[in-house]
Design a protein around this motif. Structure first.
Motif, PDB file in Angstrom:
ATOM      1  N   PHE A  47       4.541  -3.425  -9.607  1.00  0.00           N
ATOM      2  CA  PHE A  47       4.599  -3.949  -8.446  1.00  0.00           C
ATOM      3  C   PHE A  47       2.842  -4.424  -8.211  1.00  0.00           C
ATOM      4  CE2 PHE A  47       4.967  -3.901  -3.590  1.00  0.00           C
ATOM      5  CZ  PHE A  47       5.663  -5.153  -3.475  1.00  0.00           C
ATOM      6  N   ASN A  48       2.020  -3.678  -8.633  1.00  0.00           N
ATOM      7  CA  ASN A  48       0.610  -3.967  -8.514  1.00  0.00           C
ATOM      8  C   ASN A  48       0.412  -5.428  -9.413  1.00  0.00           C
ATOM      9  OD1 ASN A  48      -2.251  -3.329  -7.409  1.00  0.00           O
ATOM     10  ND2 ASN A  48      -2.452  -3.052  -9.973  1.00  0.00           N
ATOM     11  N   GLU A  49       0.899  -5.242 -10.716  1.00  0.00           N
ATOM     12  CA  GLU A  49       0.736  -6.600 -11.621  1.00  0.00           C
ATOM     13  C   GLU A  49       1.149  -7.717 -10.767  1.00  0.00           C
ATOM     14  OE1 GLU A  49       2.263  -5.722 -15.317  1.00  0.00           O
ATOM     15  OE2 GLU A  49       0.966  -4.084 -15.690  1.00  0.00           O
ATOM     16  N   ASP A  60       6.277 -17.833   3.910  1.00  0.00           N
ATOM     17  CA  ASP A  60       5.544 -17.375   2.737  1.00  0.00           C
ATOM     18  C   ASP A  60       5.961 -15.867   2.391  1.00  0.00           C
ATOM     19  OD1 ASP A  60       4.445 -19.794   2.347  1.00  0.00           O
ATOM     20  OD2 ASP A  60       2.656 -19.289   3.213  1.00  0.00           O
ATOM     21  N   THR A  61       5.771 -14.991   3.378  1.00  0.00           N
ATOM     22  CA  THR A  61       5.862 -13.484   3.049  1.00  0.00           C
ATOM     23  C   THR A  61       7.455 -13.327   2.689  1.00  0.00           C
ATOM     24  OG1 THR A  61       4.252 -13.252   4.751  1.00  0.00           O
ATOM     25  CG2 THR A  61       5.433 -11.360   3.809  1.00  0.00           C
ATOM     26  N   VAL A  62       8.369 -13.908   3.388  1.00  0.00           N
ATOM     27  CA  VAL A  62       9.697 -13.673   2.958  1.00  0.00           C
ATOM     28  C   VAL A  62       9.952 -14.100   1.464  1.00  0.00           C
ATOM     29  CG1 VAL A  62      12.015 -14.123   3.437  1.00  0.00           C
ATOM     30  CG2 VAL A  62      10.750 -13.790   5.436  1.00  0.00           C
ATOM     31  N   LEU A  63       9.491 -15.324   1.242  1.00  0.00           N
ATOM     32  CA  LEU A  63       9.738 -15.867  -0.160  1.00  0.00           C
ATOM     33  C   LEU A  63       9.098 -15.203  -1.200  1.00  0.00           C
ATOM     34  CD1 LEU A  63       9.831 -19.613   0.812  1.00  0.00           C
ATOM     35  CD2 LEU A  63      12.013 -18.043   0.427  1.00  0.00           C
ATOM     36  N   TRP A  64       7.883 -14.619  -0.830  1.00  0.00           N
ATOM     37  CA  TRP A  64       7.003 -13.914  -1.901  1.00  0.00           C
ATOM     38  C   TRP A  64       7.848 -12.661  -2.353  1.00  0.00           C
ATOM     39  CZ3 TRP A  64       5.268  -9.190  -3.093  1.00  0.00           C
ATOM     40  CH2 TRP A  64       4.151  -9.270  -4.174  1.00  0.00           C
ATOM     41  N   LEU A  65       8.235 -11.880  -1.453  1.00  0.00           N
ATOM     42  CA  LEU A  65       9.147 -10.378  -1.717  1.00  0.00           C
ATOM     43  C   LEU A  65      10.415 -10.856  -2.417  1.00  0.00           C
ATOM     44  CD1 LEU A  65       8.865  -7.620  -1.230  1.00  0.00           C
ATOM     45  CD2 LEU A  65      10.451  -7.818   0.588  1.00  0.00           C
ATOM     46  N   TRP A  66      11.178 -11.954  -1.985  1.00  0.00           N
ATOM     47  CA  TRP A  66      12.365 -12.471  -2.706  1.00  0.00           C
ATOM     48  C   TRP A  66      12.083 -12.873  -3.994  1.00  0.00           C
ATOM     49  CZ3 TRP A  66      12.663 -17.724  -3.919  1.00  0.00           C
ATOM     50  CH2 TRP A  66      14.014 -18.189  -4.407  1.00  0.00           C
ATOM     51  N   LYS A  67      11.086 -13.418  -4.413  1.00  0.00           N
ATOM     52  CA  LYS A  67      10.657 -13.776  -5.566  1.00  0.00           C
ATOM     53  C   LYS A  67      10.310 -12.592  -6.495  1.00  0.00           C
ATOM     54  CE  LYS A  67       7.531 -16.701  -8.421  1.00  0.00           C
ATOM     55  NZ  LYS A  67       6.371 -17.714  -8.420  1.00  0.00           N
ATOM     56  N   VAL A  68       9.689 -11.950  -5.953  1.00  0.00           N
ATOM     57  CA  VAL A  68       9.272 -10.717  -6.754  1.00  0.00           C
ATOM     58  C   VAL A  68      10.503  -9.869  -7.019  1.00  0.00           C
ATOM     59  CG1 VAL A  68       8.070  -8.382  -6.627  1.00  0.00           C
ATOM     60  CG2 VAL A  68       6.915 -10.763  -6.192  1.00  0.00           C
ATOM     61  N   HIS A  69      11.300  -9.691  -5.977  1.00  0.00           N
ATOM     62  CA  HIS A  69      12.477  -8.933  -6.359  1.00  0.00           C
ATOM     63  C   HIS A  69      13.273  -9.486  -7.501  1.00  0.00           C
ATOM     64  CE1 HIS A  69      16.179  -6.841  -3.855  1.00  0.00           C
ATOM     65  NE2 HIS A  69      15.881  -6.686  -5.260  1.00  0.00           N
ATOM     66  N   ASN A  70      13.496 -10.792  -7.343  1.00  0.00           N
ATOM     67  CA  ASN A  70      14.280 -11.224  -8.299  1.00  0.00           C
ATOM     68  C   ASN A  70      13.680 -11.197  -9.990  1.00  0.00           C
ATOM     69  OD1 ASN A  70      16.660 -12.114  -7.654  1.00  0.00           O
ATOM     70  ND2 ASN A  70      15.916 -14.302  -6.551  1.00  0.00           N
ATOM     71  N   LEU A  71      12.369 -11.189  -9.918  1.00  0.00           N
ATOM     72  CA  LEU A  71      11.509 -10.904 -11.236  1.00  0.00           C
ATOM     73  C   LEU A  71      11.700  -9.649 -11.683  1.00  0.00           C
ATOM     74  CD1 LEU A  71       8.360 -12.902 -10.439  1.00  0.00           C
ATOM     75  CD2 LEU A  71       9.837 -13.458 -12.040  1.00  0.00           C
ATOM     76  N   VAL A  72      11.846  -8.552 -10.618  1.00  0.00           N
ATOM     77  CA  VAL A  72      12.085  -7.158 -10.929  1.00  0.00           C
ATOM     78  C   VAL A  72      13.565  -7.243 -11.323  1.00  0.00           C
ATOM     79  CG1 VAL A  72      12.477  -5.079 -10.370  1.00  0.00           C
ATOM     80  CG2 VAL A  72      10.495  -6.247  -9.510  1.00  0.00           C
ATOM     81  N   GLU A  88       0.712  -1.250  -0.039  1.00  0.00           N
ATOM     82  CA  GLU A  88       0.075   0.079   0.043  1.00  0.00           C
ATOM     83  C   GLU A  88       0.849   1.276  -0.068  1.00  0.00           C
ATOM     84  OE1 GLU A  88      -2.599  -0.478   3.528  1.00  0.00           O
ATOM     85  OE2 GLU A  88      -3.964  -1.780   2.331  1.00  0.00           O
ATOM     86  N   TRP A  89       1.813   1.415   0.858  1.00  0.00           N
ATOM     87  CA  TRP A  89       2.790   2.476   0.806  1.00  0.00           C
ATOM     88  C   TRP A  89       3.349   2.722  -0.793  1.00  0.00           C
ATOM     89  CZ3 TRP A  89       7.795   3.413  -0.645  1.00  0.00           C
ATOM     90  CH2 TRP A  89       8.541   4.697  -0.111  1.00  0.00           C
ATOM     91  N   VAL A  90       3.803   1.612  -1.164  1.00  0.00           N
ATOM     92  CA  VAL A  90       4.449   1.762  -2.753  1.00  0.00           C
ATOM     93  C   VAL A  90       3.559   2.327  -3.741  1.00  0.00           C
ATOM     94  CG1 VAL A  90       5.281   0.172  -4.756  1.00  0.00           C
ATOM     95  CG2 VAL A  90       6.177  -0.357  -2.588  1.00  0.00           C
ATOM     96  N   GLN A  91       2.193   1.764  -3.772  1.00  0.00           N
ATOM     97  CA  GLN A  91       0.977   2.362  -4.427  1.00  0.00           C
ATOM     98  C   GLN A  91       0.760   3.583  -4.267  1.00  0.00           C
ATOM     99  OE1 GLN A  91       0.078   0.320  -7.134  1.00  0.00           O
ATOM    100  NE2 GLN A  91       1.605  -0.915  -6.104  1.00  0.00           N
ATOM    101  N   GLY A 124      -0.318 -11.667  -3.714  1.00  0.00           N
ATOM    102  CA  GLY A 124       0.226 -11.049  -2.557  1.00  0.00           C
ATOM    103  C   GLY A 124      -0.565 -11.212  -1.239  1.00  0.00           C
ATOM    104  N   ASP A 125      -1.832 -11.391  -1.538  1.00  0.00           N
ATOM    105  CA  ASP A 125      -3.003 -11.424  -0.515  1.00  0.00           C
ATOM    106  C   ASP A 125      -3.029 -12.734   0.182  1.00  0.00           C
ATOM    107  OD1 ASP A 125      -3.745  -8.687   0.230  1.00  0.00           O
ATOM    108  OD2 ASP A 125      -4.945  -8.734  -1.706  1.00  0.00           O
ATOM    109  N   GLY A 126      -2.438 -13.523  -0.535  1.00  0.00           N
ATOM    110  CA  GLY A 126      -2.536 -14.962  -0.287  1.00  0.00           C
ATOM    111  C   GLY A 126      -1.534 -15.596   0.693  1.00  0.00           C
ATOM    112  N   VAL A 127      -0.322 -14.759   1.021  1.00  0.00           N
ATOM    113  CA  VAL A 127       0.573 -15.270   1.969  1.00  0.00           C
ATOM    114  C   VAL A 127      -0.106 -15.370   3.309  1.00  0.00           C
ATOM    115  CG1 VAL A 127       2.552 -14.450   0.568  1.00  0.00           C
ATOM    116  CG2 VAL A 127       1.420 -13.097   2.154  1.00  0.00           C
TER     117      VAL A 127
END
Length: 488
Positions: free
Chosen positions: A380-382, A397-409, A365-368, A389-392
């Motif tokens: 980031f929204n996509e 789960d949360t640590v790995l979600w952000l790590w994966k998205v970071h690598n996709l970026v 929400e801060w990023v948006q 992101g709401d499913g973690v």
């Protein structure tokens, strides 16, 4: 075995010799318990007591004087830590167990002990412990209690026995152990009068224990293959990016900060005030949250005056000392965006199981609302929607979600932006060999360094790597088990 004690001889004439013998016998009677593992009965003591071959006499079938110098009646439950000195996983859990043993208020209801399953292997095997670390709670259970033979009672064995009530073999994180104890109390297996230390008290006790000789026993359970030459440099970067985030895009859409945007900023400060890795800064951010929450709206001039009064310092350019891990002389590289990623990883690493998903949602929400790169926020929204992101549901789960998205970026920037050098998938093999599957480790080609390949990763190791990385220098309860002072 205990030696038989002969009754005293009948009084003899002269008296003096008899008095001398009585005094000597009393002194021997006092010294023997002090030399034994049981120790003399005295005022309740806190701590973790080392059990030995008298495990049964102390915990399961209480026998005087094997009380380890404190209460050992039917009202006492024992938490026993079964470990091996060389066990890295045991070393990860030992600090929280010792912190609880030294800080829990009531030795009249719960006491803490440990048993070395190398030195006393037979006792661990008889107890059915087949994996270390294990924590067991032993207590009196009327339905399961084994009767104590009358002959045993005459030898000093108590008229009750204790049985295993519950067992922990969970995630190697301090809060997992703490949640287990709280759950036992909720279900009535630990007395309601037992009060648990707060997180800051436990974190301090854990860090102090890790500095002791006992706290450094055994092999380290490290995932990181090669520590950075500056393992705590990220602390400089997250401070710089947090400070920049307070001013960068706050008034871009409106001259007044109010309503939903003000609420989102206050929510972000709330989370930072709980997840920043240094207590002093957590308190400062909490104070800023209080100051900014005193108004329903802020105009830019008043807002900036309040920040300056609080002590806000806007960071310099990426090539300056404002950044360490994110320092760069190349335009568009490092600096504020890089430091934000480090801040977000740090916030989640310092969150516990229950609050990590909320931390991630607050970051989103801060990023948006406040990140000045509109295209970045849209991407980031996509990713939020595509990867749910709401499913973690928990910390890992949360640590790995952000790590994966970071690598996709990083992958997207490598493909789309030819003005910068390729951004490698993170962590690299040099940083964390165990983060990759054995097939990748043994391959001559190695990992795919520029593109995301989900099957190449061992994600439990990735989780541990990220925790170790973003817990260096942290004094939070969540991170205390991962912080390695020797890496500094």
């Amino acid at each position: 075995e205990e030696a038989d004690v002969l009754p005293p001889e009948p009084p003899k004439k002269g008296g003096f010799k008899m008095d001398y013998m009585v005094i000597a016998m009393v002194m021997v009677a006092m010294i023997i318990p002090m030399m034994s593992n049981g120790g003399p009965r005295g005022p309740p003591r806190l701590g973790v007591f080392e059990l030995d071959q008298n495990f049964y006499k102390t915990v399961m079938y209480p026998e005087l004087p094997w009380d380890l110098g404190g209460p050992n009646d039917i009202n006492v439950t024992w938490a026993v830590f079964f470990h091996k000195p060389y066990c890295g996983a045991c070393r990860r859990i030992r600090p929280i167990f010792h912190a609880l043993g030294n800080k829990v208020n009531s030795s009249e209801h719960i006491r803490f002990a440990s048993l070395d399953c190398v030195k006393y292997r037979v006792f661990c095997q008889r107890a059915g412990v087949d994996k270390e670390p294990t924590i067991r709670l032993y207590g009196y259970d009327k339905e399961k209690a084994r009767p104590v033979a009358p002959s045993a009672k005459k030898k000093g064995v108590a008229a009750f026995s204790r049985q295993p009530l519950s067992q922990w073999q969970g995630v190697l994180i301090a809060y997992d152990v703490m949640e287990w104890f709280l759950g036992l109390q909720y279900h009535g297996l630990i007395h309601e009068d037992v009060e648990w230390p707060d997180d800051d008290t436990l974190a301090t006790a854990m860090l102090e224990y890790k500095q002791t000789k006992d706290g450094q026993r055994g092999e380290k359970l490290e995932v990181i293959t090669q520590w950075s030459d500056d393992p705590m440099g990220y602390l400089t970067d997250i401070d710089a990016s947090f400070q920049m985030g307070l001013v960068d895009d706050i008034f871009a859409d409106s001259p007044v900060l109010s309503g939903k945007r003000l609420t989102l900023l206050l929510n972000f400060l709330d989370v930072v005030a709980h997840t920043y890795p240094i207590k002093e800064q957590r308190e400062r951010v909490a104070n800023l949250r209080l100051l900014l929450g005193n108004r329903n709206e802020w105009k830019e001039k008043a807002y900036m005056q309040q920040l300056r009064s609080w002590g806000h310092k806007e960071p310099g350019e990426p090539h300056t000392d404002s950044y360490r891990w994110c320092r760069s002389n190349q335009e568009g590289v490092g600096g504020y965006p890089c430091g934000l990623w480090l801040l977000f990883h740090t916030m989640i690493s310092n969150s516990d199981r229950a609050h990590a998903p909320l931390t991630l949602r607050t970051i989103f929400e801060w990023v948006q609302s406040f990140y000045g790169c509109i295209e970045c926020a849209a991407n980031f929204n996509e990713e939020w929607e595509e990867y749910n992101g709401d499913g973690v549901t928990d910390h890992m789960d949360t640590v790995l979600w952000l790590w994966k998205v970071h690598n996709l970026v990083r992958e997207r920037l490598t493909l789309e932006d030819d003005t910068v050098s390729p951004k490698l998938q993170w962590p690299t093999m040099e940083q964390c060999k165990n983060c990759y599957t054995e097939q990748v480790q043994n391959s001559t080609a190695g990992p795919n360094t520029e593109y995301w390949v989900d099957q190449e990763w061992q994600k439990d190791y990735v989780f541990a790597y990220i925790q170790e990385t973003f817990c260096q220098g942290s004094d939070t309860f969540v991170c205390a088990a991962f912080y390695d002072p020797s890496a500094n």
